[in-house]
Design a protein around this motif. Structure first.
Motif, PDB file in Angstrom:
ATOM      1  N   PHE A  19       0.524  -0.974   0.115  1.00 29.04           N
ATOM      2  CA  PHE A  19       0.290   0.106   0.366  1.00 29.04           C
ATOM      3  C   PHE A  19       0.812   1.665   0.370  1.00 29.04           C
ATOM      4  N   PHE A  20       1.692   1.630   0.708  1.00 34.74           N
ATOM      5  CA  PHE A  20       2.552   1.971   0.837  1.00 34.74           C
ATOM      6  C   PHE A  20       3.228   2.905  -0.306  1.00 34.74           C
ATOM      7  N   MET A  21       3.748   1.408  -1.157  1.00 39.14           N
ATOM      8  CA  MET A  21       5.146   1.825  -2.608  1.00 39.14           C
ATOM      9  C   MET A  21       3.864   2.788  -2.733  1.00 39.14           C
ATOM     10  N   ALA A  22       2.871   2.077  -3.182  1.00 35.46           N
ATOM     11  CA  ALA A  22       2.230   2.722  -4.076  1.00 35.46           C
ATOM     12  C   ALA A  22       1.887   4.374  -4.038  1.00 35.46           C
ATOM     13  N   GLY A  23       1.438   4.021  -2.621  1.00 39.62           N
ATOM     14  CA  GLY A  23       1.130   5.503  -2.244  1.00 39.62           C
ATOM     15  C   GLY A  23       1.932   6.278  -2.602  1.00 39.62           C
ATOM     16  N   LYS A  24       3.490   5.951  -2.476  1.00 33.34           N
ATOM     17  CA  LYS A  24       4.795   6.705  -1.505  1.00 33.34           C
ATOM     18  C   LYS A  24       4.874   6.429  -2.679  1.00 33.34           C
ATOM     19  N   GLY A  25       4.688   6.188  -3.743  1.00 33.12           N
ATOM     20  CA  GLY A  25       5.075   6.339  -5.421  1.00 33.12           C
ATOM     21  C   GLY A  25       4.574   7.180  -5.670  1.00 33.12           C
ATOM     22  N   LEU A  26       3.175   7.189  -5.963  1.00 34.43           N
ATOM     23  CA  LEU A  26       2.223   8.970  -6.376  1.00 34.43           C
ATOM     24  C   LEU A  26       3.129   9.608  -5.493  1.00 34.43           C
ATOM     25  N   ASP A  27       2.734  10.312  -3.661  1.00 31.91           N
ATOM     26  CA  ASP A  27       3.444  10.940  -3.093  1.00 31.91           C
ATOM     27  C   ASP A  27       4.753  10.979  -3.988  1.00 31.91           C
ATOM     28  N   ASN A  28       5.658  10.828  -4.065  1.00 35.82           N
ATOM     29  CA  ASN A  28       6.886  10.981  -4.739  1.00 35.82           C
ATOM     30  C   ASN A  28       6.826  11.735  -6.130  1.00 35.82           C
ATOM     31  N   GLY A  29       5.761  11.528  -7.387  1.00 36.63           N
ATOM     32  CA  GLY A  29       5.449  11.770  -8.102  1.00 36.63           C
ATOM     33  C   GLY A  29       5.018  13.294  -7.904  1.00 36.63           C
ATOM     34  N   LEU A  30       3.898  13.370  -6.708  1.00 36.57           N
ATOM     35  CA  LEU A  30       2.671  14.788  -6.701  1.00 36.57           C
ATOM     36  C   LEU A  30       4.191  15.799  -6.650  1.00 36.57           C
ATOM     37  N   ARG A  31       5.014  15.508  -5.547  1.00 41.17           N
ATOM     38  CA  ARG A  31       5.818  15.965  -4.922  1.00 41.17           C
ATOM     39  C   ARG A  31       6.531  16.862  -5.559  1.00 41.17           C
ATOM     40  N   GLN A 160      -3.706   5.192   6.190  1.00 39.88           N
ATOM     41  CA  GLN A 160      -2.455   6.997   6.560  1.00 39.88           C
ATOM     42  C   GLN A 160      -1.352   7.002   5.290  1.00 39.88           C
ATOM     43  N   VAL A 161      -1.857   6.120   4.269  1.00 38.37           N
ATOM     44  CA  VAL A 161      -1.421   6.119   2.955  1.00 38.37           C
ATOM     45  C   VAL A 161      -2.491   6.877   1.904  1.00 38.37           C
ATOM     46  N   PHE A 162      -3.101   6.961   2.274  1.00 45.32           N
ATOM     47  CA  PHE A 162      -4.057   7.480   1.557  1.00 45.32           C
ATOM     48  C   PHE A 162      -4.077   9.322   1.609  1.00 45.32           C
ATOM     49  N   ILE A 163      -3.702   8.958   3.391  1.00 43.75           N
ATOM     50  CA  ILE A 163      -4.162  10.940   4.014  1.00 43.75           C
ATOM     51  C   ILE A 163      -2.867  11.707   3.886  1.00 43.75           C
ATOM     52  N   ARG A 164      -1.582  10.647   4.161  1.00 44.43           N
ATOM     53  CA  ARG A 164      -0.399  11.314   4.046  1.00 44.43           C
ATOM     54  C   ARG A 164       0.282  11.620   2.838  1.00 44.43           C
ATOM     55  N   ASN A 165       0.515  10.344   1.747  1.00 43.23           N
ATOM     56  CA  ASN A 165       1.039  10.490   0.544  1.00 43.23           C
ATOM     57  C   ASN A 165       0.204  10.460  -0.390  1.00 43.23           C
ATOM     58  N   ILE A 166      -1.383  10.267  -0.437  1.00 46.93           N
ATOM     59  CA  ILE A 166      -2.093  11.171  -1.830  1.00 46.93           C
ATOM     60  C   ILE A 166      -2.802  12.586  -0.770  1.00 46.93           C
ATOM     61  N   LEU A 167      -3.816  12.487  -0.670  1.00 50.29           N
ATOM     62  CA  LEU A 167      -4.146  13.643  -0.001  1.00 50.29           C
ATOM     63  C   LEU A 167      -3.207  14.206   0.379  1.00 50.29           C
ATOM     64  N   THR A 168      -2.739  14.821   1.007  1.00 48.73           N
ATOM     65  CA  THR A 168      -1.424  15.753   1.419  1.00 48.73           C
ATOM     66  C   THR A 168      -1.011  16.323  -0.137  1.00 48.73           C
ATOM     67  N   PRO A 169      -0.122  15.561  -0.413  1.00 49.09           N
ATOM     68  CA  PRO A 169       0.890  16.337  -1.992  1.00 49.09           C
ATOM     69  C   PRO A 169      -0.198  16.443  -2.877  1.00 49.09           C
ATOM     70  N   LEU A 170      -1.248  15.622  -3.138  1.00 52.08           N
ATOM     71  CA  LEU A 170      -1.990  16.136  -4.444  1.00 52.08           C
ATOM     72  C   LEU A 170      -3.427  17.576  -3.919  1.00 52.08           C
ATOM     73  N   PHE A 171      -3.828  17.682  -2.825  1.00 53.40           N
ATOM     74  CA  PHE A 171      -4.390  19.524  -2.543  1.00 53.40           C
ATOM     75  C   PHE A 171      -3.536  19.971  -2.544  1.00 53.40           C
TER      76      PHE A 171
END
Length: 513
Positions: A19-31, A160-171
């Protein structure tokens, strides 16, 4: 039976990691996109001011969190059979974070003019207002971190991944992009960042209320207060040492730039190098999401063999998964930086190379720090973090004074490598756990082959892609082709050398056919 228990624990950690790899991968891309938008929209100088404001908040968050994240991960699984005590520990975590977040936020707001006096003169004009707006982030971010730790402790990593690694960088990307597209200035961009955090906070509260079957209860007993703060407060001091050891470089670049660094956008350059090198930590961060509560449970149950097996395999996996991007970042350092700015590429290549070495060292030791904390050696973690943190401050000052921007990277890389060597020794000395074996030869050999392949691909492509567009387009084409070819070589060599039997068995059992 032990093997089955170990595989069960690894399966739980791997579920969290997936879950985290998927979310953090998107997080890294968004950041990555966020920093690219900020650099292009604000320019190097104002991006440096924005970044320095966030760095000051990073230090402030040490005193807003007060170790509550680790306390949640320690006590929620520990008191699984005592629901009332779990609720009181959770309530104490929330209350501590809220009060500390508001108090420190007020201090930052009031002290902003005094803090700005020590920043680079180029930054001072707008730094006071930036700091004051960012101060509103402190209680929000602190509580959001607590919510993530709650989901981690309940082994519900997806939220946890959804909040910190997707929603936070996306918004944040959405808010900053709208502000810059409307032609707004730096301060309005900072306001957009805070508004994005408010939206994420509201969504996080809704998720905690509806998904986590654990509500806080206030009114902890005296014994519970002692138990909680005896664990969390030493970790606060340890976290302070950790921040000094890992993040003081960026802060000191901002406050010493005027005296010893000639580049006005030095903070921006260093920040981008930190972001790019930080990609190497994705596998380690992923596996660490559920490792602490599981390690705590195994240790409390006396299942040390299972803990050692889990520790060894995760460390080997994080090294293997971090090695290839490290090699790619070294070979394509200039191409990565030129995507942001040509001036960043001219000034930041050596900085990026040094930070890549440091983060590869982090990936190479696996979750050693968590092993120390979850085996009741948090006081030991406190001592080594503070010693190394103080050394980092001293070395950064001396090296920046002598070598400028590169000196900060050299000092931090030295300290990070030293931290990790010390952690490995401490885990072995205190618990007799050691993560390394001859199985590391295979990924090292595969990495060497992929390095040769990527370097050759880059050399061959240089004559064909030059002139097809801007420097950024050329860099993107070279990096994309070389990365794909290099990854194929790395994965193919690992396969030819032979996947470890324990890994084959695990993936055969747990991956869908």
């Amino acid at each position: 039976m032990a093997d089955q228990s170990s595989d069960s624990s690894l399966k739980s950690v791997s579920r969290g990691a997936s879950f985290f790899m998927a979310g953090k991968g998107l997080d890294n891309g968004l950041r990555f996109v966020l920093n690219w938008v900020l650099v292009r929209g604000l320019g190097g100088l104002l991006f440096s001011v924005y970044t320095l404001g966030l760095v000051v908040l990073t230090f402030a968050q040490v005193f807003t969190n007060l170790g509550t994240n680790q306390a949640i991960m320690k006590f929620i699984p520990k008191y699984d059979g005592n629901p009332l005590k779990r609720r009181r520990m959770l309530g104490l975590s929330y209350l501590t974070s809220l009060v500390a977040g508001v108090a420190v936020g007020v201090i930052i707001f009031v002290a902003a003019p005094w803090i700005s006096q020590y920043a680079d003169p180029e930054y001072q004009k707008q730094f006071v207002d930036v700091l004051r707006v960012f101060a509103f982030l402190l209680p929000l971010d602190t509580l959001i971190s607590c919510f993530g730790s709650l989901f981690k402790s309940l082994e519900m990593p997806e939220y946890q991944v959804f909040i910190r690694n997707i929603l936070t960088p996306l918004f944040r990307v959405i808010g900053v992009s709208i502000a810059l597209l409307l032609g707004l200035a730096l301060l309005e961009t900072v306001v957009a960042t805070v508004v994005a955090a408010v939206i994420v906070f509201c969504i996080a509260i809704w998720l905690v209320v509806t998904k986590a079957d654990l509500k806080p209860k206030f009114g902890a007993s005296r014994d519970e207060l002692i138990e909680f703060y005896d664990f969390s407060l030493p970790l606060t001091a340890s976290h302070t040492g950790q921040v000094l050891a890992s993040k003081v470089d960026l802060l000191m670049v901002g406050f010493l730039a005027g005296a010893y660094i000639s580049t006005p956008d030095a903070v921006g350059i260093y920040k981008i190098a930190v972001v790019l090198a930080g990609i190497l930590l994705l596998p380690l961060s992923a596996f660490s999401q559920l490792f602490p509560p599981i390690a705590s449970r195994l240790y409390n149950n006396g299942e040390m063999k299972d803990l050692e097996t889990l520790y060894r395999r995760i460390t080997r996996w994080t090294f293997t998964l971090g090695l290839f991007p490290a090699i790619g970042a070294v070979i394509y350092a200039h191409e990565l930086l030129v995507l942001f700015s040509e001036s960043f590429a001219q000034q930041g290549v050596m900085v990026l190379l040094l930070l890549v070495v440091a983060q590869l060292a982090n990936a190479s030791v696996g979750p050693s720090g968590y092993v120390l904390m979850m085996t009741d050696h948090h006081y030991l973690a406190l001592v080594n973090q503070w010693v190394l943190g103080v050394c980092n401050v001293i070395m950064n000052y001396l090296f920046i004074k002598e070598f400028g921007l590169i000196g900060a990277a050299l000092a931090s890389a030295t300290v990070i490598v030293a931290i990790n060597v010390l952690r490995i020794y401490e885990v072995w000395y205190t618990e007799g756990l050691f993560p390394y074996s001859r199985r590391y030869i295979k990924p090292v050999f595969a990495g060497a082959v992929s390095a040769v392949v990527m370097f050759g691909t880059k050399t061959i492509l240089t004559g064909y892609v030059s002139g097809i567009g801007s420097d950024a387009i050329v860099a993107l084409v070279q990096g994309a082709i070389g990365g794909v070819v290099g990854l194929a070589a790395f994965a193919g060599m690992l396969y030819l050398l032979g996947i470890e039997q324990e890994d084959r068995d695990f993936f055969a059992e747990n991956l869908p056919t």
